[in-house]
Design a protein around this motif. Structure first.
Motif, PDB file in Angstrom:
ATOM      1  N   ARG A 238      12.737  48.791  32.593  1.00  0.00           N
ATOM      2  CA  ARG A 238      13.602  47.690  32.010  1.00  0.00           C
ATOM      3  C   ARG A 238      14.472  47.329  33.036  1.00  0.00           C
ATOM      4  NH1 ARG A 238      12.717  50.766  26.739  1.00  0.00           N
ATOM      5  NH2 ARG A 238      14.506  51.917  27.120  1.00  0.00           N
ATOM      6  N   TYR A 239      14.722  48.282  33.793  1.00  0.00           N
ATOM      7  CA  TYR A 239      15.773  47.884  34.952  1.00  0.00           C
ATOM      8  C   TYR A 239      15.388  47.688  36.318  1.00  0.00           C
ATOM      9  CZ  TYR A 239      16.493  52.914  35.660  1.00  0.00           C
ATOM     10  OH  TYR A 239      16.492  54.227  36.208  1.00  0.00           O
ATOM     11  N   LEU A 240      14.331  48.563  36.513  1.00  0.00           N
ATOM     12  CA  LEU A 240      13.930  48.932  38.049  1.00  0.00           C
ATOM     13  C   LEU A 240      13.816  47.741  38.919  1.00  0.00           C
ATOM     14  CD1 LEU A 240      13.097  51.550  39.566  1.00  0.00           C
ATOM     15  CD2 LEU A 240      10.861  50.859  39.211  1.00  0.00           C
ATOM     16  N   ASP A 241      14.199  47.797  39.913  1.00  0.00           N
ATOM     17  CA  ASP A 241      14.081  46.727  41.116  1.00  0.00           C
ATOM     18  C   ASP A 241      13.001  47.324  42.186  1.00  0.00           C
ATOM     19  OD1 ASP A 241      14.103  44.857  43.153  1.00  0.00           O
ATOM     20  OD2 ASP A 241      16.106  45.083  43.558  1.00  0.00           O
ATOM     21  N   TYR A 242      11.858  46.572  42.220  1.00  0.00           N
ATOM     22  CA  TYR A 242      10.894  47.201  43.162  1.00  0.00           C
ATOM     23  C   TYR A 242      10.979  46.957  44.491  1.00  0.00           C
ATOM     24  CZ  TYR A 242       7.698  47.468  38.936  1.00  0.00           C
ATOM     25  OH  TYR A 242       6.797  47.713  37.666  1.00  0.00           O
ATOM     26  N   GLN A 243      12.010  46.138  44.988  1.00  0.00           N
ATOM     27  CA  GLN A 243      12.177  46.108  46.435  1.00  0.00           C
ATOM     28  C   GLN A 243      12.316  47.117  47.385  1.00  0.00           C
ATOM     29  OE1 GLN A 243      11.151  43.385  48.038  1.00  0.00           O
ATOM     30  NE2 GLN A 243      12.069  44.030  50.019  1.00  0.00           N
ATOM     31  N   PRO A 244      13.506  48.097  46.669  1.00  0.00           N
ATOM     32  CA  PRO A 244      13.800  49.129  47.465  1.00  0.00           C
ATOM     33  C   PRO A 244      12.596  50.040  47.750  1.00  0.00           C
ATOM     34  CG  PRO A 244      15.504  48.799  46.018  1.00  0.00           C
ATOM     35  CD  PRO A 244      14.344  47.812  45.582  1.00  0.00           C
ATOM     36  N   PHE A 245      11.721  50.152  47.031  1.00  0.00           N
ATOM     37  CA  PHE A 245      10.530  51.095  47.098  1.00  0.00           C
ATOM     38  C   PHE A 245       9.582  50.157  48.091  1.00  0.00           C
ATOM     39  CE2 PHE A 245      12.117  52.003  43.151  1.00  0.00           C
ATOM     40  CZ  PHE A 245      12.283  53.526  43.012  1.00  0.00           C
ATOM     41  N   ALA A 246       9.386  48.910  47.757  1.00  0.00           N
ATOM     42  CA  ALA A 246       8.569  48.123  48.631  1.00  0.00           C
ATOM     43  C   ALA A 246       8.755  48.005  50.125  1.00  0.00           C
ATOM     44  CB  ALA A 246       8.330  46.705  48.197  1.00  0.00           C
ATOM     45  N   VAL A 247      10.197  48.024  50.586  1.00  0.00           N
ATOM     46  CA  VAL A 247      10.461  48.307  52.038  1.00  0.00           C
ATOM     47  C   VAL A 247      10.020  49.435  52.568  1.00  0.00           C
ATOM     48  CG1 VAL A 247      12.516  46.601  51.634  1.00  0.00           C
ATOM     49  CG2 VAL A 247      12.677  48.874  51.530  1.00  0.00           C
ATOM     50  N   HIS A 248       9.786  50.419  51.804  1.00  0.00           N
ATOM     51  CA  HIS A 248       9.470  51.727  52.489  1.00  0.00           C
ATOM     52  C   HIS A 248       7.760  52.031  52.230  1.00  0.00           C
ATOM     53  CE1 HIS A 248      13.099  53.099  53.733  1.00  0.00           C
ATOM     54  NE2 HIS A 248      13.596  52.824  52.465  1.00  0.00           N
ATOM     55  N   GLY A 249       7.291  50.725  51.525  1.00  0.00           N
ATOM     56  CA  GLY A 249       5.721  50.897  51.336  1.00  0.00           C
ATOM     57  C   GLY A 249       5.434  52.009  50.075  1.00  0.00           C
ATOM     58  N   ILE A 250       6.225  52.274  49.463  1.00  0.00           N
ATOM     59  CA  ILE A 250       6.003  52.965  47.949  1.00  0.00           C
ATOM     60  C   ILE A 250       5.560  51.984  46.928  1.00  0.00           C
ATOM     61  CG2 ILE A 250       6.925  54.614  46.614  1.00  0.00           C
ATOM     62  CD1 ILE A 250       9.072  55.398  48.692  1.00  0.00           C
ATOM     63  N   THR A 251       4.634  52.431  46.424  1.00  0.00           N
ATOM     64  CA  THR A 251       4.126  51.642  45.153  1.00  0.00           C
ATOM     65  C   THR A 251       4.510  52.245  43.982  1.00  0.00           C
ATOM     66  OG1 THR A 251       1.964  51.579  46.251  1.00  0.00           O
ATOM     67  CG2 THR A 251       1.907  51.065  43.774  1.00  0.00           C
ATOM     68  N   VAL A 252       5.153  51.442  43.328  1.00  0.00           N
ATOM     69  CA  VAL A 252       5.511  51.779  41.704  1.00  0.00           C
ATOM     70  C   VAL A 252       4.518  51.690  40.833  1.00  0.00           C
ATOM     71  CG1 VAL A 252       7.361  51.165  40.104  1.00  0.00           C
ATOM     72  CG2 VAL A 252       7.926  51.070  42.343  1.00  0.00           C
TER      73      VAL A 252
END
Length: 270
Positions: A205-219
């Protein structure tokens, strides 16, 4: 940076072969980040079971209305009949007290209550030996800690162990992170070398995917089935996993959780 970790092997090998040990992303695998919950709900346990590592979120503010110091026990034959099992707690720093700072008010009385209520609710189960092993691990922990987080984490690990989980356990308090909620979770995933982050319905409900994406981590969104016709999943988001373990046994429960893991982790995450 030094990380604290502990790997838990199954207490019994009788049922551990049921759980498929293959994981998504063999090199870095998947992590789940969750606060320590007392005998957690099946929805929580399923997410942790699907992960290679559980990062225990132990340095956030304690919340009395959450599941850190309490759980709902459901009657074996009628899971709609429920009762709270609560550990009375003391917050030494008042409302800002962190999860890992919260203390038991009366350890001996709490130990007795846990033992009596769990035996009362599940002592008649045909799978009581497995449940009893979980209970004994937690009762033993009462002997050498007065911290609620220790007992909650122990209860979760005992349940995972009963199902043959062989993952890694780390503590968020051992890792420096940024302050933002999404940034902090991403930093924890990066610090542990994870390729995938399993996110429950609440976090989505609150997660921003961008901080994960910049490190190549899939949510990877992770949620248990919503199926009122299936007794196991009907109560998964409300009552303790002790009910599921008592009703189905460790072998069947591990098989069901393994199937859910395969569905969630091998789906389309684009």
């Amino acid at each position: 940076m030094t990380l604290t970790s502990a790997s838990w092997a199954p207490a019994s090998t009788a049922d551990s072969s049921t759980a498929d040990t293959r994981r998504l992303g063999a090199s870095g695998g998947a992590c789940a980040i969750h606060q320590p919950n007392l005998f957690p709900r099946l929805s929580t346990l399923a997410k942790l079971f699907a992960a290679d590592r559980w990062i225990v979120l132990d340095d956030v503010q304690f919340a009395r209305r959450d599941y850190q110091q309490r759980t709902r026990l459901a009657a074996l034959d009628d899971p709609s009949r429920q009762q709270w099992l609560t550990l009375p707690t003391h917050l030494p720093n008042g409302r800002p007290t962190l999860v890992n700072q919260t203390l038991l008010v009366e350890p001996r009385l709490s130990r007795r209550t846990v033992s009596l209520l769990i035996r009362q609710y599940y002592g008649r189960s045909r799978y009581w030996p497995a449940v009893s092993e979980v209970l004994d691990v937690v009762l033993d922990r009462f002997e050498n800690t007065d911290r609620v987080a220790d007992l909650a984490r122990t209860s979760t690990l005992a349940l995972l162990t009963a199902l043959g989980w062989n993952g890694e356990v780390l503590e968020s308090s051992a890792m420096p992170t940024r302050q933002g909620r999404s940034e902090r979770l991403a930093d924890l995933a990066v610090a542990t070398g994870s390729n995938y982050y399993l996110c429950g319905t609440g976090g989505l409900r609150y997660l921003d995917y961008q901080p994960f994406a910049v490190h190549g981590i899939t949510v990877v969104p992770f949620h248990t089935p919503v199926d009122a016709g299936d007794r196991l999943w009907k109560w998964a988001r409300r009552v303790s996993s002790l009910w599921a373990l008592s009703a189905t046994g460790p072998s069947e429960l591990a098989t069901r959780l393994t199937a859910e893991r395969e569905v969630r982790l091998n789906g389309d995450h684009a």
